[in-house]
Structures are given as C-alpha cells and as structure tokens.
Design an enzyme around this catalytic site. Structure first.
Site, PDB file in Angstrom:
ATOM      1  N   ASP A 166      -2.580  10.767  -4.154  1.00  0.00           N
ATOM      2  CA  ASP A 166      -3.271  11.748  -4.998  1.00  0.00           C
ATOM      3  C   ASP A 166      -4.088  12.744  -4.197  1.00  0.00           C
ATOM      4  O   ASP A 166      -4.446  12.509  -3.043  1.00  0.00           O
ATOM      5  CB  ASP A 166      -4.222  11.024  -5.951  1.00  0.00           C
TER       6      ASP A 166
ATOM      7  N   ASP B 172      -4.306   5.457   6.232  1.00  0.00           N
ATOM      8  CA  ASP B 172      -4.923   6.589   6.940  1.00  0.00           C
ATOM      9  C   ASP B 172      -5.693   6.042   8.137  1.00  0.00           C
ATOM     10  O   ASP B 172      -5.137   5.920   9.210  1.00  0.00           O
ATOM     11  CB  ASP B 172      -5.852   7.367   5.995  1.00  0.00           C
TER      12      ASP B 172
ATOM     13  N   PHE C 157      -2.044  16.895   4.533  1.00  0.00           N
ATOM     14  CA  PHE C 157      -2.482  16.492   3.209  1.00  0.00           C
ATOM     15  C   PHE C 157      -1.262  16.285   2.324  1.00  0.00           C
ATOM     16  O   PHE C 157      -0.656  17.240   1.872  1.00  0.00           O
ATOM     17  CB  PHE C 157      -3.402  17.554   2.612  1.00  0.00           C
ATOM     18  N   VAL C 158      -0.869  15.037   2.101  1.00  0.00           N
ATOM     19  CA  VAL C 158       0.341  14.758   1.326  1.00  0.00           C
ATOM     20  C   VAL C 158       0.008  14.129  -0.018  1.00  0.00           C
ATOM     21  O   VAL C 158      -0.948  13.361  -0.151  1.00  0.00           O
ATOM     22  CB  VAL C 158       1.316  13.843   2.099  1.00  0.00           C
TER      23      VAL C 158
ATOM     24  N   LYS D  44      -0.251   7.265   8.852  1.00  0.00           N
ATOM     25  CA  LYS D  44      -0.573   8.417   9.706  1.00  0.00           C
ATOM     26  C   LYS D  44      -1.050   7.892  11.051  1.00  0.00           C
ATOM     27  O   LYS D  44      -2.243   7.642  11.234  1.00  0.00           O
ATOM     28  CB  LYS D  44      -1.675   9.266   9.067  1.00  0.00           C
TER      29      LYS D  44
ATOM     30  N   GLU E 152       0.834  -1.204   0.000  1.00  0.00           N
ATOM     31  CA  GLU E 152       0.000   0.000   0.000  1.00  0.00           C
ATOM     32  C   GLU E 152       0.873   1.260   0.000  1.00  0.00           C
ATOM     33  O   GLU E 152       2.001   1.240   0.479  1.00  0.00           O
ATOM     34  CB  GLU E 152      -0.889   0.023   1.249  1.00  0.00           C
ATOM     35  N   ASP E 153       0.326   2.340  -0.534  1.00  0.00           N
ATOM     36  CA  ASP E 153       1.040   3.611  -0.442  1.00  0.00           C
ATOM     37  C   ASP E 153       0.868   4.223   0.942  1.00  0.00           C
ATOM     38  O   ASP E 153       1.819   4.729   1.511  1.00  0.00           O
ATOM     39  CB  ASP E 153       0.580   4.591  -1.539  1.00  0.00           C
TER      40      ASP E 153
ATOM     41  N   ARG F 171      -0.111  12.123  -8.472  1.00  0.00           N
ATOM     42  CA  ARG F 171       0.511  10.829  -8.190  1.00  0.00           C
ATOM     43  C   ARG F 171       1.918  10.762  -8.781  1.00  0.00           C
ATOM     44  O   ARG F 171       2.770  10.024  -8.309  1.00  0.00           O
ATOM     45  CB  ARG F 171      -0.322   9.697  -8.791  1.00  0.00           C
TER      46      ARG F 171
END
Ligand code: PRP
Ligand code: MN
Ligand code: MG
Length: 182
Positions: free
Chosen positions: A161, A105, A154-155, A133, A101-102, A167
């Site tokens: 994205d 959250d 907010f990254v 996070k 996964e990127d 991206r």
C-alpha cells in the site's frame, strides 16, 4: 483491479509474472515440507494477497493464522520496537511455522516476529516474503523463500500500500511521484 489510471509510473511485475513466481515458490515449499503440516502465519494487512495465492498453489496440508503488528512510536520504523496489535489465535508449540509477508524493507518487522514466535517453542520457523529490498534491509534475517528482490523504489499493488491504498492493484507498480509529493 488491473489499473488505477494515472497513479503509476511503471509496472515492475505483471499479475501473470507474480502468479508464475508464486507457483514456483509453492512447489519449492511443498517439496521442502513433504509429509508435514504447515502453519502459515500471515502478517496483516500486506500479506493477504500473497497468503491467498500461495496457499492455493500449494498441495501441502496447511492451516492459517494471522498477526497484526505495528512499529512502536511516532510512525517511523526506526525505533526498533514492534507492538502486537493482534496475536495468533492458537498455540504454536511443536508446529512448523511459515511466516508469510508481502515485503521485507528494513527487516525490522520480521526480525521481531521471528524472535517473538521462537520463544513460543515451535518445531521450526521459516519465512516467505513475496518481495524484498536488499538495499534497505538492515536487520539480519534468514529468509528461506523470496519471490523477487526489487530495487529501492516506492512500489504498490498485490497487498503493498501507499497510505493504505492500492493494495488491490493486481500488478506490482511504482507509484508516480505526483501521488506522494505534494
Ligand atoms: C509493511 C510490510 C511489512 C513491513 C516491512 O507493513 O507489509 O509488514 O512493512 O517493513 P520492515 O521490513 O521495514 O519492517 P506495514 O507496517 O506498512 O503494514 P501493512 O502490512 O498493513 O501495510
Ligand atoms: Mn505488513
Ligand atoms: Mg504498509
């Protein structure tokens, strides 16, 4: 792309820092899976960059499959339900699965995926997430490999994205408020 002028506040991690951390995690994975073949399962779309770089930094035998999921309902992830938009192409019975996964959250996407994949009787399931996070995670998750723990900002970039854009930024940066506040 190394810059998309004007849209970012500050760089959190440069392309070089990301690449360096990817190499460290890849070495750890190679050591942990010595002699075993890994089935890496990427979660579209965000995990594309992490998958591409991580698997090339590894020396283990691996194969690759992809899933696409979406939170169910009116666009928020709070419903607690995840829908499979694209499933794996192959059976995972007896396989050693590494979900890629990127970002984590809330952890909702991954807790659903782990539960779903576990029911298909793999030999093992582990998670590699490039970013996490910790302040936002609400679902309990056992994550074996994390690139970086980051603050609740907010990254974007490296697969992450905003409204499906950014991206392709090679650094990971925070988005300037003017982009998302209108
Ligand atoms: C993002 C991200 C993770 C998930 C994390 O995907 O890539 O898959 O959200 O959020 P969670 O921990 O709260 O579940 P998104 O649904 O935005 O799709 P994308 O990968 O195509 O951007
Ligand atoms: Mn995603
Ligand atoms: Mg997204």
């Amino acid at each position: 792309a190394s810059d998309i002028p004007g849209d970012f506040d500050h760089v959190l991690y440069t392309e070089e820092q990301v690449a360096s951390r990817i190499r460290e995690v890849a070495a750890q994975i190679d050591a942990d899976y010595a002699g075993r073949e890994i089935l890496m399962v990427g979660v579209l779309n965000g995990a594309v960059m992490t998958m591409a770089d991580l698997c090339r930094a590894m020396t283990s035998h691996m194969s690759m499959d992809w899933m696409a999921v979406s939170s169910y309902g009116a666009g928020t992830k709070s419903s607690g339900v995840v829908r499979i938009l694209k499933d794996l192409t192959k059976d995972i019975d007896g396989r050693d699965i590494l979900i890629v996964e990127d970002i984590i959250d809330t952890g909702l996407t991954l807790s659903y995926l782990v539960q779903n994949l576990r029911s298909r009787n793999p030999n093992s399931i582990e998670i590699m997430a490039m970013f996490r996070k910790p302040e936002v995670v609400t679902c309990p998750l056992d994550v074996k490999y994390v690139g970086f723990d980051i603050p609740n900002e907010f990254v974007v970039g490296y697969g992450l994205d905003y409204a499906d854009k950014y991206r392709n930024l090679t650094d990971v940066a925070t988005l300037a408020p003017h982009v998302y506040k209108s």
